[in-house]
Design a protein around this motif. Structure first.
Motif, PDB file in Angstrom:
ATOM      1  N   PRO A  38      -4.427   4.626   4.360  1.00  0.00           N
ATOM      2  CA  PRO A  38      -3.135   4.710   4.325  1.00  0.00           C
ATOM      3  C   PRO A  38      -2.904   6.517   4.404  1.00  0.00           C
ATOM      4  O   PRO A  38      -3.844   7.457   4.188  1.00  0.00           O
ATOM      5  CB  PRO A  38      -3.246   4.683   2.571  1.00  0.00           C
ATOM      6  CG  PRO A  38      -4.677   4.738   2.260  1.00  0.00           C
ATOM      7  CD  PRO A  38      -5.341   4.321   3.395  1.00  0.00           C
ATOM      8  N   CYS A  55      -3.599   0.626  -7.080  1.00  0.00           N
ATOM      9  CA  CYS A  55      -4.806   0.479  -6.196  1.00  0.00           C
ATOM     10  C   CYS A  55      -5.932   0.082  -6.854  1.00  0.00           C
ATOM     11  O   CYS A  55      -6.325   0.482  -8.077  1.00  0.00           O
ATOM     12  CB  CYS A  55      -5.216   2.132  -5.873  1.00  0.00           C
ATOM     13  SG  CYS A  55      -6.558   2.384  -4.924  1.00  0.00           S
ATOM     14  N   PRO A  56      -6.559  -0.878  -6.383  1.00  0.00           N
ATOM     15  CA  PRO A  56      -7.831  -1.596  -6.859  1.00  0.00           C
ATOM     16  C   PRO A  56      -9.033  -0.596  -6.975  1.00  0.00           C
ATOM     17  O   PRO A  56     -10.016  -1.233  -7.762  1.00  0.00           O
ATOM     18  CB  PRO A  56      -8.068  -2.641  -6.196  1.00  0.00           C
ATOM     19  CG  PRO A  56      -7.630  -2.425  -4.830  1.00  0.00           C
ATOM     20  CD  PRO A  56      -6.451  -1.228  -4.974  1.00  0.00           C
ATOM     21  N   ASP A  57      -9.008   0.380  -6.346  1.00  0.00           N
ATOM     22  CA  ASP A  57     -10.110   1.189  -6.069  1.00  0.00           C
ATOM     23  C   ASP A  57     -10.054   2.663  -6.920  1.00  0.00           C
ATOM     24  O   ASP A  57     -10.762   3.565  -6.892  1.00  0.00           O
ATOM     25  CB  ASP A  57     -10.575   1.418  -4.838  1.00  0.00           C
ATOM     26  CG  ASP A  57     -11.225   0.163  -4.151  1.00  0.00           C
ATOM     27  OD1 ASP A  57     -12.130  -0.398  -4.616  1.00  0.00           O
ATOM     28  OD2 ASP A  57     -10.776   0.080  -3.143  1.00  0.00           O
ATOM     29  N   SER A  59      -8.221   4.957  -6.160  1.00  0.00           N
ATOM     30  CA  SER A  59      -8.380   5.860  -4.635  1.00  0.00           C
ATOM     31  C   SER A  59      -7.196   6.932  -4.682  1.00  0.00           C
ATOM     32  O   SER A  59      -7.311   7.788  -3.888  1.00  0.00           O
ATOM     33  CB  SER A  59      -8.542   5.282  -3.374  1.00  0.00           C
ATOM     34  OG  SER A  59      -9.684   4.369  -3.649  1.00  0.00           O
ATOM     35  N   ILE A  60      -6.284   6.641  -5.623  1.00  0.00           N
ATOM     36  CA  ILE A  60      -4.864   7.544  -5.340  1.00  0.00           C
ATOM     37  C   ILE A  60      -5.024   8.684  -6.399  1.00  0.00           C
ATOM     38  O   ILE A  60      -5.501   8.544  -7.556  1.00  0.00           O
ATOM     39  CB  ILE A  60      -3.596   6.763  -5.843  1.00  0.00           C
ATOM     40  CG1 ILE A  60      -3.267   5.614  -4.933  1.00  0.00           C
ATOM     41  CG2 ILE A  60      -2.421   7.772  -5.891  1.00  0.00           C
ATOM     42  CD1 ILE A  60      -3.079   5.926  -3.549  1.00  0.00           C
ATOM     43  N   ILE A  75      -5.039  11.063  -1.082  1.00  0.00           N
ATOM     44  CA  ILE A  75      -6.046   9.843  -1.342  1.00  0.00           C
ATOM     45  C   ILE A  75      -7.288  10.215  -1.173  1.00  0.00           C
ATOM     46  O   ILE A  75      -7.762  10.951  -0.351  1.00  0.00           O
ATOM     47  CB  ILE A  75      -5.509   8.754  -0.165  1.00  0.00           C
ATOM     48  CG1 ILE A  75      -4.138   8.503  -0.488  1.00  0.00           C
ATOM     49  CG2 ILE A  75      -6.554   7.590  -0.115  1.00  0.00           C
ATOM     50  CD1 ILE A  75      -3.400   7.855   0.554  1.00  0.00           C
ATOM     51  N   CYS A  80     -11.343   4.887  -0.916  1.00  0.00           N
ATOM     52  CA  CYS A  80     -10.417   3.892  -0.233  1.00  0.00           C
ATOM     53  C   CYS A  80     -10.940   3.041   0.704  1.00  0.00           C
ATOM     54  O   CYS A  80     -11.261   3.519   1.878  1.00  0.00           O
ATOM     55  CB  CYS A  80      -9.096   4.697   0.316  1.00  0.00           C
ATOM     56  SG  CYS A  80      -7.980   3.753   1.210  1.00  0.00           S
ATOM     57  N   LYS A  81     -10.611   1.658   0.345  1.00  0.00           N
ATOM     58  CA  LYS A  81     -11.082   0.625   1.529  1.00  0.00           C
ATOM     59  C   LYS A  81      -9.972   0.451   2.451  1.00  0.00           C
ATOM     60  O   LYS A  81     -10.419  -0.564   3.413  1.00  0.00           O
ATOM     61  CB  LYS A  81     -11.570  -0.545   0.778  1.00  0.00           C
ATOM     62  CG  LYS A  81     -12.524  -0.385  -0.251  1.00  0.00           C
ATOM     63  CD  LYS A  81     -13.079  -1.832  -0.728  1.00  0.00           C
ATOM     64  CE  LYS A  81     -13.981  -1.848  -1.773  1.00  0.00           C
ATOM     65  NZ  LYS A  81     -13.348  -2.050  -3.126  1.00  0.00           N
ATOM     66  N   GLY A  82      -8.895   0.847   2.380  1.00  0.00           N
ATOM     67  CA  GLY A  82      -7.817   0.574   3.297  1.00  0.00           C
ATOM     68  C   GLY A  82      -7.208  -0.730   3.096  1.00  0.00           C
ATOM     69  O   GLY A  82      -6.636  -1.287   4.063  1.00  0.00           O
ATOM     70  N   CYS A  83      -6.984  -1.232   1.892  1.00  0.00           N
ATOM     71  CA  CYS A  83      -6.346  -2.546   1.829  1.00  0.00           C
ATOM     72  C   CYS A  83      -5.154  -2.498   1.921  1.00  0.00           C
ATOM     73  O   CYS A  83      -4.427  -3.809   2.169  1.00  0.00           O
ATOM     74  CB  CYS A  83      -6.781  -3.042   0.259  1.00  0.00           C
ATOM     75  SG  CYS A  83      -5.888  -2.152  -0.927  1.00  0.00           S
ATOM     76  N   GLY A  84      -4.146  -1.424   1.750  1.00  0.00           N
ATOM     77  CA  GLY A  84      -3.058  -1.286   1.959  1.00  0.00           C
ATOM     78  C   GLY A  84      -2.090  -1.596   1.154  1.00  0.00           C
ATOM     79  O   GLY A  84      -0.671  -1.593   0.909  1.00  0.00           O
ATOM     80  N   ILE A  85      -2.630  -2.072  -0.378  1.00  0.00           N
ATOM     81  CA  ILE A  85      -1.914  -2.352  -1.363  1.00  0.00           C
ATOM     82  C   ILE A  85      -0.923  -1.183  -1.731  1.00  0.00           C
ATOM     83  O   ILE A  85       0.172  -1.579  -2.095  1.00  0.00           O
ATOM     84  CB  ILE A  85      -2.594  -2.774  -2.276  1.00  0.00           C
ATOM     85  CG1 ILE A  85      -3.276  -4.310  -2.284  1.00  0.00           C
ATOM     86  CG2 ILE A  85      -1.731  -2.893  -3.751  1.00  0.00           C
ATOM     87  CD1 ILE A  85      -4.341  -4.368  -3.413  1.00  0.00           C
ATOM     88  N   CYS A  86      -1.260  -0.034  -1.676  1.00  0.00           N
ATOM     89  CA  CYS A  86      -0.566   1.016  -2.110  1.00  0.00           C
ATOM     90  C   CYS A  86       0.653   1.241  -1.099  1.00  0.00           C
ATOM     91  O   CYS A  86       2.051   1.550  -1.643  1.00  0.00           O
ATOM     92  CB  CYS A  86      -1.353   2.397  -1.919  1.00  0.00           C
ATOM     93  SG  CYS A  86      -2.073   2.568  -0.505  1.00  0.00           S
TER      94      CYS A  86
HETATM   95  S1  SF4 Z   1      -5.402   1.410   1.015  1.00  0.00           S
HETATM   96 FE1  SF4 Z   1      -5.994   0.287  -0.804  1.00  0.00          FE
HETATM   97  S2  SF4 Z   1      -8.064   1.181  -1.747  1.00  0.00           S
HETATM   98 FE2  SF4 Z   1      -6.673   2.829  -0.325  1.00  0.00          FE
HETATM   99  S3  SF4 Z   1      -5.379   3.818  -1.393  1.00  0.00           S
HETATM  100 FE3  SF4 Z   1      -4.339   2.271  -0.846  1.00  0.00          FE
HETATM  101  S4  SF4 Z   1      -4.333   0.588  -2.575  1.00  0.00           S
HETATM  102 FE4  SF4 Z   1      -6.263   2.070  -2.764  1.00  0.00          FE
END
Ligand code: SF4
Ligand code: SF4
Length: 104
Positions: A38, A55-57, A59-60, A75, A80-86
């Motif tokens: 992200p 963010c599940p981690d 990381s924000i 970030i 950050c695992k790069g899940c893209g939820i943010c």
């Molecule tokens: S990509 Fe996922 S882990 Fe990384 S900042 Fe966004 S929500 Fe969090």
């Protein structure tokens, strides 16, 4: 945490259930898992903090601004695992957080 507790376990060695100990996320550098990242754009961010909540981690990164209000401050790419939820949840629709291919 003792050094031997950080050793990588094989799948067969993992305890049933998989959760070894609570509150250990800070010990792991999960940013190395990422295939996409992200990218936060400060100028387009409206500081709604939805990404921070989502963010599940954790990381924000947030800080207090001069008015004492919490605002996004980047970030944590170490976690950050790069899940893209943010980016998915951001109400600016990819303007304030864009997902890009990870640069190795
Ligand atoms: S990509 Fe996922 S882990 Fe990384 S900042 Fe966004 S929500 Fe969090
Ligand atoms: S969800 Fe988007 S607009 Fe809201 S704080 Fe995060 S980056 Fe900024």
């Amino acid at each position: 945490m003792r050094k031997e507790e950080n050793k990588k376990l094989t799948a067969a060695e993992l305890p049933v259930g998989g959760i070894v100990e609570a509150g250990t996320a800070i010990n792991f550098h999960t940013g190395s898992w990422r295939s996409q990242r992200p990218v936060w754009n400060k100028d387009k961010c409206i500081s709604c903090l939805i990404c921070w909540i989502s963010c599940p981690d954790g990381s924000i990164k947030i800080v207090l601004n001069e008015k004492g209000t919490s605002v996004v401050n980047g970030i944590d790419y170490d976690k950050c695992k790069g899940c893209g939820i943010c980016a998915k949840e951001c109400p600016t629709k990819i303007s304030a957080i864009a997902i890009e291919q990870e640069r190795k």
